[in-house]
Design an enzyme around this catalytic site. Structure first.
Site, PDB file in Angstrom:
ATOM      1  N   CYS A 114     -20.576   8.886 -70.577  1.00 20.09           N
ATOM      2  CA  CYS A 114     -19.217   9.431 -70.499  1.00 20.09           C
ATOM      3  C   CYS A 114     -18.989  10.627 -71.416  1.00 20.09           C
ATOM      4  O   CYS A 114     -17.965  11.304 -71.305  1.00 20.09           O
ATOM      5  CB  CYS A 114     -18.205   8.329 -70.786  1.00 20.09           C
ATOM      6  N   HIS A 253     -12.296  11.354 -73.265  1.00 17.72           N
ATOM      7  CA  HIS A 253     -12.866  10.602 -72.151  1.00 17.72           C
ATOM      8  C   HIS A 253     -11.784   9.722 -71.533  1.00 17.72           C
ATOM      9  O   HIS A 253     -11.033   9.049 -72.230  1.00 17.72           O
ATOM     10  CB  HIS A 253     -14.045   9.764 -72.624  1.00 17.72           C
ATOM     11  N   ASN A 283     -11.573   5.450 -64.371  1.00 12.10           N
ATOM     12  CA  ASN A 283     -12.589   5.953 -65.293  1.00 12.10           C
ATOM     13  C   ASN A 283     -13.705   6.596 -64.468  1.00 12.10           C
ATOM     14  O   ASN A 283     -14.483   5.904 -63.829  1.00 12.10           O
ATOM     15  CB  ASN A 283     -13.121   4.785 -66.132  1.00 12.10           C
TER      16      ASN A 283
END
Length: 325
Positions: A114, A253, A283
């Site tokens: 990520c 993130h 996400n």
């Protein structure tokens, strides 16, 4: 004079299929209320029409190129950050190079989960500053859905698919928009992993590679991030002679809205300074920061603004880039 680096275009692309929380309740024991209360996520996109990671990356790259006078042949370097590649080889970046017909570019992948976009943009910056390259494509793309165990409601409800891209080009006067960075890796962390391939135990005609589905310890990730990242950001900014109040926009993130809220609280910053596309995209791992930057870039005049990009992900990897426009 050393070349500087300028972001000349940004774009993003997501699959067409919108998967609501209610859609997930049909295949697992969960609820819209539980998902929103724990993650802040209302919906996400999933690639259900046969698009793989290289396809999403290619679409984002084409959209970015369309905003410039450049052609694919003008690109010297293509970096794709992903931890959900099309396959182990060739690289997803090589597939994008083929799709774009970017014959003059060389291409490779970066796998830092990520944190990928931050690491990828940092890497491209160095190539441009070397004076040997003029234009680079940095693309973060993920098809997380293909890695999910949809019986694991603690992980699979978080994730979505998408891609973001930027084109970074050289400046002849040495001025640069990437003015500071700090990257870190903690190699002994093991709270998140994806697609782990087990080694052979014995020589056998029946041997076939076994690949694990994505796994994460959500509670441990939350606790480590909300303790580590605010200190990282504060210390990094202090080394730049800045404090959080000096930053106009934070793009972290897009792991979980609750994590972003806790980071904002720890930094004593209002949430309206933080991007939060996780609410409607989920996400999207390395793509989240790239997509959020594109959204900010197209809705806000960034002239004179300071933007902090902060990634964190499996590995454990984390890092920040300070952009001054």
């Amino acid at each position: 004079m050393m070349q500087g680096t300028k972001i000349v275009a940004s774009a993003h692309y997501v699959p067409a299929d919108v998967i609501t929380n209610d859609a997930l309740t049909a295949i697992m024991d969960t609820s819209d209320e539980w998902i929103q209360s724990h993650t802040g996520i209302k919906e996400r996109r999933m690639s259900l029409q046969g698009e793989n990671t290289s396809d999403l990356a290619t679409q984002a790259a084409r959209r970015a190129l369309a905003q410039t006078d450049l052609t694919a042949q003008d690109i010297d370097l293509i970096i794709v950050t992903t931890f959900t590649p099309d396959g182990l080889a060739p690289s997803t970046a090589a597939l994008v190079q083929r799709n774009l017909k970017a014959e003059n570019a060389w291409a490779y992948d970066i796998s830092t989960a990520c944190s990928g976009f931050v690491f990828g943009l940092s890497t491209a910056d160095k190539f441009i500053r070397s004076g040997q390259y003029q234009h680079a494509l940095v693309i973060s793309a993920e098809v997380n859905s293909k890695m999910m165990d949809f019986k694991d409601r603690t992980s699979s409800v978080f994730f979505g698919d998408g891609a973001g891209a930027v084109i970074v080009s050289a400046t002849s006067n040495g001025e640069t928009e990437i003015v500071g960075e700090r990257m870190r890796t903690i190699g002994d962390a093991d709270v998140v992993h994806s697609g782990r391939i087990a080694p052979m135990r014995q020589l056998s005609a029946d041997n076939y590679p076994q690949v694990d589905a994505f796994e994460q310890n959500g509670r441990q990730v939350f606790e480590e991030v909300v303790e580590l990242i605010p200190d990282h950001v504060t210390n990094f900014l202090a080394d730049q002679g800045l404090v959080p109040d000096d930053i106009d926009f934070f793009i972290t993130h897009q792991a979980n809205l609750r994590i972003i809220e806790q980071i904002a609280l720890a930094l004593k910053q209002p949430m309206d300074k933080f991007s939060a596309n996780v609410v409607y995209y989920g996400n999207t791992s390395s793509a989240g920061i790239a997509m959020a930057f594109d959204e900010l870039n197209h809705k806000t005049d960034l002239t004179g603004k300071k933007v902090l990009l902060t990634g964190f992900g499996a590995g454990f990897t984390y890092g920040s880039l300070l952009l001054q426009f």
